[in-house]
Design a protein around this motif. Structure first.
Motif, PDB file in Angstrom:
ATOM      1  N   GLU A  76       7.424   6.953   5.927  1.00 52.40           N
ATOM      2  CA  GLU A  76       7.795   8.159   5.180  1.00 52.40           C
ATOM      3  C   GLU A  76       6.846   8.357   4.014  1.00 52.40           C
ATOM      4  N   GLY A  77       5.997   9.348   4.087  1.00 50.40           N
ATOM      5  CA  GLY A  77       5.140   9.706   2.970  1.00 50.40           C
ATOM      6  C   GLY A  77       4.058   8.696   2.652  1.00 50.40           C
ATOM      7  N   LEU A  78       3.506   8.845   1.470  1.00 47.96           N
ATOM      8  CA  LEU A  78       2.386   8.035   1.018  1.00 47.96           C
ATOM      9  C   LEU A  78       2.802   6.587   0.792  1.00 47.96           C
ATOM     10  N   ALA A  79       1.947   5.663   1.206  1.00 51.30           N
ATOM     11  CA  ALA A  79       2.167   4.235   0.961  1.00 51.30           C
ATOM     12  C   ALA A  79       0.925   3.670   0.285  1.00 51.30           C
ATOM     13  N   ILE A  80       1.134   2.825  -0.712  1.00 55.83           N
ATOM     14  CA  ILE A  80       0.047   2.142  -1.405  1.00 55.83           C
ATOM     15  C   ILE A  80       0.317   0.655  -1.296  1.00 55.83           C
ATOM     16  N   SER A  81      -0.615  -0.061  -0.679  1.00 55.13           N
ATOM     17  CA  SER A  81      -0.409  -1.490  -0.448  1.00 55.13           C
ATOM     18  C   SER A  81      -0.556  -2.282  -1.732  1.00 55.13           C
ATOM     19  N   LYS A  82      -0.066  -3.492  -1.681  1.00 51.75           N
ATOM     20  CA  LYS A  82      -0.367  -4.450  -2.735  1.00 51.75           C
ATOM     21  C   LYS A  82      -1.830  -4.848  -2.553  1.00 51.75           C
ATOM     22  N   PRO A  83      -2.503  -5.237  -3.609  1.00 51.83           N
ATOM     23  CA  PRO A  83      -3.896  -5.697  -3.465  1.00 51.83           C
ATOM     24  C   PRO A  83      -3.960  -6.914  -2.539  1.00 51.83           C
TER      25      PRO A  83
END
Length: 174
Positions: A76-83
């Motif tokens: 669902e929508g934008l995802a930003i991973s952990k580094p």
């Protein structure tokens, strides 16, 4: 978010057209220079198209990185991973948006990467934020590892036990 959301809509109708997919990710990479690389992957993490061309060896390969796993489970929508550290040895963050078929079922992702040790929009924003009193900005992950510092040699250093930096860092976040 709007860049990847718009591109996802464009790519959804061209998943069977490799030339159109490549054209769209080349456009994203070159238009705004937000990302160090941009790619399209299917629901299993198989790379269908990628830019820049220097990464073409990844096309057809299934990526099993922490960022890919995170992106494929976030539908669902934008995802930003952990580094995380990719197979290439680079430390990066993956920003992704789901691709859907006509019925709305997730069928893959379009994603961009930000290399934490190479020039990109993140480095520009953090690196150009100078204060006249000599203070500066740095980024630390949840384990206390430096992800960005003006002194690039400090990348990857643990500051978790450095009470002074931890105190100052917490004050900056308030």
């Amino acid at each position: 978010e709007s860049t990847l959301r718009y591109s996802a809509a464009q790519v959804n109708s061209h998943l069977q057209n490799p030339v159109a997919m490549q054209s769209e990710i080349d456009r994203i990479l070159n238009q705004n220079q937000l990302f160090n690389s941009v790619a399209i992957a299917d629901i299993h993490g198989k790379v269908l198209s990628i830019a820049p061309q220097s990464l073409n060896k990844l096309v057809g390969k299934v990526l099993d990185s922490p960022g890919m796993q995170e992106a494929l489970t976030h539908t669902e929508g934008l995802a930003i991973s952990k580094p995380y550290q990719a197979g290439t040895g680079r430390y990066l963050v993956m920003v992704s948006y789901p691709l859907r078929d006509k019925a709305g079922k997730a069928i893959g992702i379009i994603y961009g990467t930000l290399y934490l040790q190479q020039p990109n929009v993140l480095n520009t924003l953090l690196g150009e934020h100078f204060y006249q009193d000599g203070s500066y900005i740095y980024a630390v992950d949840s384990r206390g590892i430096l992800l960005y510092h003006q002194n690039g040699l400090r990348f990857g250093e643990s500051v978790a036990t450095r009470s002074e930096e931890r105190r100052v860092g917490k004050e900056c976040l308030r």
